[in-house]
Design a protein around this motif. Structure first.
Motif, PDB file in Angstrom:
ATOM      1  N   PRO A 176       0.800  -1.240   0.000  1.00 18.83           N
ATOM      2  CA  PRO A 176       0.000   0.000   0.000  1.00 18.83           C
ATOM      3  C   PRO A 176       0.828   1.283   0.000  1.00 18.83           C
ATOM      4  CG  PRO A 176      -0.112  -1.072   2.128  1.00 18.83           C
ATOM      5  CD  PRO A 176       0.654  -1.987   1.251  1.00 18.83           C
ATOM      6  N   GLU A 260      -2.864   4.035  -3.534  1.00 21.00           N
ATOM      7  CA  GLU A 260      -4.209   4.395  -4.006  1.00 21.00           C
ATOM      8  C   GLU A 260      -4.262   5.825  -4.564  1.00 21.00           C
ATOM      9  OE1 GLU A 260      -7.105   2.655  -3.628  1.00 21.00           O
ATOM     10  OE2 GLU A 260      -6.339   0.886  -2.578  1.00 21.00           O
ATOM     11  N   ARG A 265      -7.091   7.685  -7.201  1.00 18.60           N
ATOM     12  CA  ARG A 265      -8.254   7.641  -6.329  1.00 18.60           C
ATOM     13  C   ARG A 265      -8.616   9.031  -5.810  1.00 18.60           C
ATOM     14  NH1 ARG A 265      -9.769   2.914  -2.730  1.00 18.60           N
ATOM     15  NH2 ARG A 265     -11.404   3.732  -1.395  1.00 18.60           N
ATOM     16  N   ILE A 273      -8.987   4.121   3.815  1.00 13.51           N
ATOM     17  CA  ILE A 273      -8.290   2.949   3.280  1.00 13.51           C
ATOM     18  C   ILE A 273      -7.336   2.403   4.343  1.00 13.51           C
ATOM     19  CG2 ILE A 273      -6.923   2.107   1.343  1.00 13.51           C
ATOM     20  CD1 ILE A 273      -7.418   4.994   0.164  1.00 13.51           C
TER      21      ILE A 273
END
Ligand SMILES: O=c1ccn([C@@H]2O[C@H](COP(=O)(O)OP(=O)(O)O[C@H]3O[C@H](CO)[C@@H](O)[C@H](O)[C@H]3O)[C@@H](O)[C@H]2O)c(=O)[nH]1
Ligand SMILES: [Mn+2]
Length: 609
Positions: A176, A260, A265, A273
């Motif tokens: 991530p 992201e 996003r 998230i």
């Protein structure tokens, strides 16, 4: 690879945009070396963990266990280096080496820098138990990749390379958080990963943080920083100020991104998230992963997608980083600027004047291009980022325009001196105050800023000289180039900063001597410097032979302005008139041409007025 962080959560990717077999070979060697290096770092908690930087200052004296192991590991490192250098010197990876790894089969006679298929090779599979270090501990996954290059497809320079990297890594690890680091930088603090997680995992604000940007530091800055490469004032004052608006600039390197937010996003308060490992990858074999990832690095993959527009780094701009950061902020995210005492990343600054000016030309051109495009912060960012942040962006985006003002300052007072026109009101009158104020306030302000960042007077003076030179050359070119581009005459390019330093260049650089070289930049610098010198000389003569109609005070004010320029330009005169100038004298023909140009220009002005 040797960050103090669980290795199974680290995945390291090397994007080789040149697609060189030698880089691949060097990476395989580095992977092997890491098996000894990482346990050594862990055991003795050494720093910095870039072996090159570490061995430059740690010699391993004494005979305790540490010194012994250090000597042993240094030997491994030196061996590795000489093996790599030998292979490069021979111009070919030996067959016995290439038989050792299946990856080498990707290179054949048709493979070239500009034209080759994509290569993705998992050099260390961190999930397995086969690839462990000498202590038997697991290692981070290590991947080599070179995206496909085909002259028929635009490759979009660094932005294109990073986007391919984002996709490939999403297939192989999909972590991530992504750290982006240029090839000429190394991490200096093993705890950085833990530190930045505090920003991303902060319970109150973490979920809105898109990225954490560290400043760029360099380890080859000379004492008085004669090319003003260090940007300390910008780092400590301006960028920190922008960070205060939650709008830290993305500077391309030394930046941790939330995957992201980098992938387009839009921020929403409602779906926070979580930072989680992707477990679906665990089941796939190395071959499956490589095969799937390769497709993602192909030229045609992006066709018809939003990559380069809404997703990933934005294309079409020489400072892809700045414009990408802006789009992320305009999607609602915040960004953090973090400048800890202990430097997190260290890189290499340009070591010649022309490299430094070329770098600034690229930067300022890219910046101004953003201002002139639909991404102009005042339009694109309106209502999305704070007004202060919009203005903060424009400090940089408008760099090229400063060149016009500087050119006026450099030429008009000199021409006036040469022609005997007086420019200022009588210094004893009130009308002179605004001029004096503008001059003194500006100097005073920049001095206070510089001193508060620990500059010496000499260093501040060098900075002023470099601002002058940059505005006369890099920013002027950037202004002209951007105008040409806006009119559709040329296209964006990315002039890479040199990565190998010539030993002569290094010596000149370390002695803090400016090398002017022979570029068109130099011609401009010399011409303007000659104009100032001639004007000062004329002014001095006039001061001596003054008739009653002229005021000595007025003349002195003009001469001070011109005299300051001459003082800033001292190295230029040294290089122009001293044939033994250490940084390489400027050819006499160039000097004569410069003086002739000034005369022609003067005559032209006389005739016109
Ligand atoms: O076609 C290209 C061109 C560059 N790069 C990479 O981009 C990085 C930066 O290039 P460099 O020549 O070192 O440029 P700098 O002027 O030092 O870079 C600064 O300015 C750039 C924007 O102009 C930012 O992208 C960088 O992060 C920032 O460090 C390097 O790792 C290169 O390998 C590519 O991968 N492909
Ligand atoms: Mn660089």
């Amino acid at each position: 690879m040797s960050y103090s962080y669980p290795p199974d959560k680290l995945n390291v990717y090397l994007s080789d945009d040149g697609g060189s077999e030698f880089t691949f070979y060097a990476l395989i060697e580095a992977a092997r070396f890491s098996k000894s290096w990482i346990p050594f770092c862990r055991k003795f908690n050494v720093e910095p963990r870039s072996p090159e930087a570490f061995f430059a200052v740690n010699l391993g004296l004494g005979d305790d266990q540490y010194a012994q192991q250090l000597l042993h590991i240094k030997e491994l490192f030196d061996d590795m280096k000489s093996r790599i250098e030998a292979v490069i010197e021979n111009g070919k990876v030996p067959d016995e080496v290439s038989a050792f790894h299946k990856g080498f089969s990707e290179w054949n006679s048709e493979f070239s820098k500009q034209n080759h298929p994509s290569v993705v090779q998992i050099v260390i599979d961190g999930r397995g138990i086969d690839d462990v270090d000498t202590d038997g501990c697991r290692l981070p996954t290590l991947v080599y990749m070179a995206r496909e290059k085909n002259p028929e497809w635009p490759h979009h320079f660094k932005a294109g390379a990073v986007n391919a990297l984002i996709r490939v890594s999403s297939e192989i690890s999909n972590s991530p958080i992504i750290l982006n680091l240029d090839c000429d930088m190394y991490p200096n603090n093993p705890d950085t990963v833990q530190e930045i997680l505090c920003f991303f995992m902060d319970e109150e604000r973490g979920y809105e943080t898109a990225y954490v940007q560290f400043p760029q530091h360099y380890d080859n800055i000379t004492k008085n920083d004669h090319y003003a490469n260090s940007n300390d004032v910008i780092n400590e004052i301006e960028l920190a100020g922008l960070g205060g608006y939650g709008a830290a600039l993305f500077c391309g390197t030394g930046c941790f991104h939330r995957r992201e937010s980098l992938c387009g996003r839009i921020f929403s308060k409602d779906d926070k998230i979580e930072l989680k490992t992707d477990n679906t990858i665990r089941e796939k074999s190395v071959n499956e992963l490589e095969k799937a990832a390769k497709v993602l690095a192909d030229c045609c993959y992006e066709k018809g997608t939003s990559w380069g527009k809404e997703v990933g780094l934005v294309y079409g701009c020489a400072v892809e980083d700045i414009v990408t950061g802006l789009t992320i902020q305009c999607r609602g995210w915040k960004s953090v600027y973090y400048n800890p005492k202990k430097k997190a990343f260290i890189g290499v600054a340009p070591t010649t004047l022309s490299q430094s000016l070329i770098q600034h030309r690229r930067w300022s051109e890219g910046m101004f291009q953003i201002f002139c495009s639909r991404y102009c912060p005042f339009i694109y960012g309106r209502g999305k980022i704070k007004l202060g942040a919009q203005m903060g962006y424009c400090i940089y985006l408008l760099w090229p325009l400063c060149s016009l003002a500087t050119l006026c300052y450099v030429t008009i007072p000199s021409f006036c001196l040469l022609r005997g026109t007086s420019m200022f009101p009588q210094p004893s009158s009130l009308w002179f105050l605004p001029y004096a104020y503008a001059f003194l306030a500006n100097c005073g302000y920049s001095l206070v800023e510089a001193f508060s960042c620990g500059y010496t007077l000499q260093r501040w003076w060098n900075l002023q000289r470099m601002w002058l030179i940059r505005r006369e050359t890099s920013y002027l070119y950037a202004l002209l180039d951007t105008t040409m581009k806006q009119l559709g005459f040329s296209e964006t390019s990315f002039a890479i900063t040199a990565k190998v330093v010539d030993s002569n260049d290094r010596k000149t650089y370390e002695k803090e001597i400016i090398d002017f070289g022979q570029s068109t930049f130099t011609s401009i610098i010399v011409t303007l410097a000659m104009l100032n010198l001639l004007a000062l000389a004329t002014g001095a003569i006039r001061l001596v032979t003054l008739d009653k109609s002229e005021s000595p005070m007025k003349l002195t004010a003009q001469m001070i302005l011109c005299g300051l320029l001459v003082m800033l330009n001292v190295p230029v005169y040294q290089a122009a008139f001293n044939r033994h100038y250490k940084g390489g004298p400027i050819p006499t023909s160039n000097v004569i041409r410069a003086i002739a140009f000034v005369f022609v220009f003067l005559v032209a002005i006389e005739l016109l007025i």
